[in-house]
Enzyme design. Structure first.
Site, PDB file in Angstrom:
ATOM      1  N   GLY A  22       0.841  -1.205   0.000  1.00 18.62           N
ATOM      2  CA  GLY A  22       0.000   0.000   0.000  1.00 18.62           C
ATOM      3  C   GLY A  22       0.871   1.248   0.000  1.00 18.62           C
ATOM      4  O   GLY A  22       0.423   2.343   0.335  1.00 18.62           O
ATOM      5  N   HIS A  74      -7.455   0.800  19.049  1.00 19.94           N
ATOM      6  CA  HIS A  74      -7.237   2.070  18.335  1.00 19.94           C
ATOM      7  C   HIS A  74      -8.593   2.580  17.845  1.00 19.94           C
ATOM      8  O   HIS A  74      -8.923   2.506  16.678  1.00 19.94           O
ATOM      9  CB  HIS A  74      -6.296   1.811  17.152  1.00 19.94           C
ATOM     10  CG  HIS A  74      -5.925   3.044  16.396  1.00 19.94           C
ATOM     11  ND1 HIS A  74      -5.420   4.175  16.992  1.00 19.94           N
ATOM     12  CD2 HIS A  74      -5.962   3.312  15.068  1.00 19.94           C
ATOM     13  CE1 HIS A  74      -5.173   5.082  16.062  1.00 19.94           C
ATOM     14  NE2 HIS A  74      -5.504   4.580  14.890  1.00 19.94           N
ATOM     15  N   ASP A 117       1.995  -2.075  -4.451  1.00 18.25           N
ATOM     16  CA  ASP A 117       0.670  -1.439  -4.452  1.00 18.25           C
ATOM     17  C   ASP A 117      -0.060  -1.862  -5.721  1.00 18.25           C
ATOM     18  O   ASP A 117       0.571  -2.039  -6.772  1.00 18.25           O
ATOM     19  CB  ASP A 117       0.816   0.090  -4.417  1.00 18.25           C
ATOM     20  CG  ASP A 117      -0.440   0.793  -3.914  1.00 18.25           C
ATOM     21  OD1 ASP A 117      -0.387   1.390  -2.824  1.00 18.25           O
ATOM     22  OD2 ASP A 117      -1.487   0.737  -4.613  1.00 18.25           O
ATOM     23  N   VAL A 173      -0.920  -1.591   9.722  1.00 11.83           N
ATOM     24  CA  VAL A 173      -1.263  -0.183   9.985  1.00 11.83           C
ATOM     25  C   VAL A 173      -2.711   0.097   9.555  1.00 11.83           C
ATOM     26  O   VAL A 173      -3.388   0.944  10.119  1.00 11.83           O
ATOM     27  CB  VAL A 173      -0.291   0.773   9.233  1.00 11.83           C
ATOM     28  CG1 VAL A 173      -0.656   2.231   9.450  1.00 11.83           C
ATOM     29  CG2 VAL A 173       1.162   0.529   9.657  1.00 11.83           C
ATOM     30  N   ALA A 199       1.991   3.149  -2.196  1.00 12.40           N
ATOM     31  CA  ALA A 199       1.723   4.294  -3.079  1.00 12.40           C
ATOM     32  C   ALA A 199       0.729   5.256  -2.439  1.00 12.40           C
ATOM     33  O   ALA A 199       0.505   6.350  -2.942  1.00 12.40           O
ATOM     34  CB  ALA A 199       1.191   3.809  -4.432  1.00 12.40           C
ATOM     35  N   GLY A 200       0.121   4.829  -1.340  1.00  9.72           N
ATOM     36  CA  GLY A 200      -0.852   5.692  -0.651  1.00  9.72           C
ATOM     37  C   GLY A 200      -0.159   6.661   0.296  1.00  9.72           C
ATOM     38  O   GLY A 200       1.067   6.670   0.420  1.00  9.72           O
TER      39      GLY A 200
HETATM   40  N1  LIG Z   1      -2.983   2.474  12.593  1.00 10.19           N
HETATM   41  C1  LIG Z   1      -3.040   3.780  12.533  1.00 10.19           C
HETATM   42  O1  LIG Z   1      -2.786   4.467  13.527  1.00 10.19           O
HETATM   43  C2  LIG Z   1      -3.399   4.466  11.238  1.00 10.19           C
HETATM   44  C3  LIG Z   1      -3.137   5.824  11.050  1.00 10.19           C
HETATM   45  C4  LIG Z   1      -3.445   6.394   9.819  1.00 10.19           C
HETATM   46  C5  LIG Z   1      -4.041   5.619   8.818  1.00 10.19           C
HETATM   47  N2  LIG Z   1      -4.312   4.329   9.057  1.00 10.19           N
HETATM   48  C6  LIG Z   1      -4.931   3.476   8.036  1.00 10.19           C
HETATM   49  O2  LIG Z   1      -3.949   3.169   7.043  1.00 10.19           O
HETATM   50  C7  LIG Z   1      -4.622   2.845   5.824  1.00 10.19           C
HETATM   51  C8  LIG Z   1      -4.003   3.617   4.677  1.00 10.19           C
HETATM   52  O3  LIG Z   1      -4.285   4.994   4.794  1.00 10.19           O
HETATM   53  P1  LIG Z   1      -3.843   6.003   3.631  1.00 10.19           P
HETATM   54  O4  LIG Z   1      -4.231   7.355   4.078  1.00 10.19           O
HETATM   55  O5  LIG Z   1      -2.452   5.723   3.224  1.00 10.19           O
HETATM   56  O6  LIG Z   1      -4.815   5.530   2.444  1.00 10.19           O
HETATM   57  P2  LIG Z   1      -4.550   5.661   0.870  1.00 10.19           P
HETATM   58  O7  LIG Z   1      -5.862   5.437   0.199  1.00 10.19           O
HETATM   59  O8  LIG Z   1      -3.808   6.924   0.591  1.00 10.19           O
HETATM   60  O9  LIG Z   1      -3.568   4.437   0.542  1.00 10.19           O
HETATM   61  C9  LIG Z   1      -3.978   3.106   0.531  1.00 10.19           C
HETATM   62  C10 LIG Z   1      -3.158   2.395  -0.572  1.00 10.19           C
HETATM   63  O10 LIG Z   1      -3.417   0.995  -0.501  1.00 10.19           O
HETATM   64  C11 LIG Z   1      -3.418   0.508  -1.836  1.00 10.19           C
HETATM   65  N3  LIG Z   1      -4.084  -0.795  -1.904  1.00 10.19           N
HETATM   66  C12 LIG Z   1      -5.392  -1.088  -1.811  1.00 10.19           C
HETATM   67  N4  LIG Z   1      -5.584  -2.416  -1.938  1.00 10.19           N
HETATM   68  C13 LIG Z   1      -4.361  -2.975  -2.083  1.00 10.19           C
HETATM   69  C14 LIG Z   1      -3.900  -4.312  -2.252  1.00 10.19           C
HETATM   70  N5  LIG Z   1      -4.746  -5.356  -2.285  1.00 10.19           N
HETATM   71  N6  LIG Z   1      -2.563  -4.514  -2.385  1.00 10.19           N
HETATM   72  C15 LIG Z   1      -1.710  -3.479  -2.379  1.00 10.19           C
HETATM   73  N7  LIG Z   1      -2.082  -2.183  -2.227  1.00 10.19           N
HETATM   74  C16 LIG Z   1      -3.398  -1.952  -2.077  1.00 10.19           C
HETATM   75  C17 LIG Z   1      -4.135   1.601  -2.623  1.00 10.19           C
HETATM   76  O11 LIG Z   1      -3.876   1.495  -4.015  1.00 10.19           O
HETATM   77  C18 LIG Z   1      -3.538   2.861  -1.986  1.00 10.19           C
HETATM   78  O12 LIG Z   1      -2.362   3.275  -2.668  1.00 10.19           O
HETATM   79  C19 LIG Z   1      -6.102   3.155   6.065  1.00 10.19           C
HETATM   80  O13 LIG Z   1      -6.803   1.962   6.383  1.00 10.19           O
HETATM   81  C20 LIG Z   1      -6.071   4.083   7.252  1.00 10.19           C
HETATM   82  O14 LIG Z   1      -7.283   4.074   7.965  1.00 10.19           O
HETATM   83  C21 LIG Z   1      -4.010   3.734  10.240  1.00 10.19           C
END
Ligand SMILES: NC(=O)c1ccc[n+]([C@@H]2O[C@H](COP(=O)([O-])OP(=O)(O)OC[C@H]3O[C@@H](n4cnc5c(N)ncnc54)[C@H](O)[C@@H]3O)[C@@H](O)[C@H]2O)c1
Length: 309
Positions: free
Chosen positions: A9, A176, A34, A119, A11-12
């Site tokens: 993931g 969380h 990703d 995460v 790229a996110g």
């Molecule tokens: N644990 C924590 O404290 C915490 C804090 C912040 C965000 N998060 C969580 O982290 C996650 C990501 O957040 P973000 O802001 O980066 O989101 P985002 O949408 O910017 O990034 C998510 C990425 O995952 C990729 N993705 C989706 N399915 C996939 C797969 N099967 N294989 C590979 N890549 C895949 C998408 O293409 C995207 O690039 C969310 O679930 C968010 O809620 C958790």
């Protein structure tokens, strides 16, 4: 041979920022996986191109091919939908569980000895899902949330008392989510509990703001959720493992009776080293704190029951 960290993931928002932090610190080579293939390659190249400026020898690659991840020391899992304003983390559970189901076999196949740092949200349930799906030992699946929640609490304490954040040490346990358990008694400024430095109403305000710290950022950003502090928190855990630091951090761990909780991922103080979790520190809690931790664990259990994991 360099150490290797794969960010699924990557790229996110969170993943790219984690990848950047690891590469810039020169902690390890970074592989970004990703489903957004081109974006993964672009983000990786962009981060790689910062390395000559920073003076880091990390190599960074990105794409969809899990072969690049082979033999990773650590796999960070940020693949998952983030929440939108008005959503709770729990609203993401089914969609993100499907993503965990799709990536777990790749982790097992390509990175069988890795330490996994989930995460994606809802964090405790996704950690439990990856634990069940990979069948890795509990020492090697360590969710990231407590470091972030504690950093948020520390920021609010430093703001309140107008002191350096470096003087503040905060403690947040539990799931969380809204039921997380900030512990003022164990949260200190230069070793002094904040309960001795602030009136109860100010302590309560900090506790409440900490518990809704994620929602506060979501409502300000309008699209997506926080990623700078989450990625720094993840990088701190990666650093503790790669450098075998024996560092105690609040982490989401699978409990087997600790704190009276059985068979569930919940945030607790854990000592991290090269093999992952070395020890869970079972600190003393008052009856009220223990009840709050159990209430939080019950909320996590509800979610994992839905997923049947
Ligand atoms: N644990 C924590 O404290 C915490 C804090 C912040 C965000 N998060 C969580 O982290 C996650 C990501 O957040 P973000 O802001 O980066 O989101 P985002 O949408 O910017 O990034 C998510 C990425 O995952 C990729 N993705 C989706 N399915 C996939 C797969 N099967 N294989 C590979 N890549 C895949 C998408 O293409 C995207 O690039 C969310 O679930 C968010 O809620 C958790």
């Amino acid at each position: 041979m360099n150490r290797k960290v794969t960010v699924v993931g990557g790229a996110g928002n969170v993943g790219a920022t984690v990848a950047r932090a690891i590469a810039e610190k020169g902690l390890a080579d970074v592989v970004i996986i990703d489903i957004a293939e081109q974006k993964a390659a672009g983000v990786a190249l962009d981060i790689y191109e910062t390395c000559p400026i920073i003076g880091s020898d990390a190599r960074v690659v990105g794409g969809t091919d899990w072969n690049a991840a082979a033999g990773s020391d650590i796999v960070v899992v940020t693949s998952g939908k983030p929440r939108k304003p008005g959503m709770s983390r729990d609203d993401l559970v089914r969609d993100n569980f499907e993503i965990m189901k799709s990536i777990a076999p790749n982790i097992v196949q390509h990175c069988p000895d890795s330490i996994v740092v989930p995460v994606a949200n809802p964090l405790d349930a996704m950690s439990q899902a990856l634990y069940r799906l990979t069948r890795f030992p509990r020492e090697r699946i360590i969710g990231m949330a407590g470091v972030l929640d504690s950093a948020r609490m520390s920021t609010f304490i430093a703001m309140e008392l107008n002191v350096s954040v470096q003087n503040v040490h905060s403690f947040v346990l539990g799931g969380h989510g809204d039921t997380m358990v900030p512990l003022p008694r164990y949260s200190t400024v230069s070793g002094i509990p904040i309960t001795e430095l602030l009136p109860p109403d100010r302590v309560e305000a900090i506790v409440k703001r900490t518990a809704s710290g994620g929602a506060e950022i979501v409502s300000l950003l309008k699209t997506g959720s926080a990623y700078y502090a989450p990625s720094s928190s993840t990088a701190e855990m990666v650093d503790a493992v790669l450098k075998d630091k024996h560092k105690i951090l609040p982490c989401c761990c699978y409990l087997e009776g600790e704190f009276g909780i059985q068979g569930l991922y919940v945030g607790v103080p854990a000592q991290l080293g090269a093999k992952g979790i070395e020890k869970i520190w079972e600190i003393k809690l008052t009856d009220t704190e223990r009840a709050a931790l159990h209430k939080s664990a019950d909320a996590v259990r509800e979610l994992v029951t839905i997923l049947k994991v």
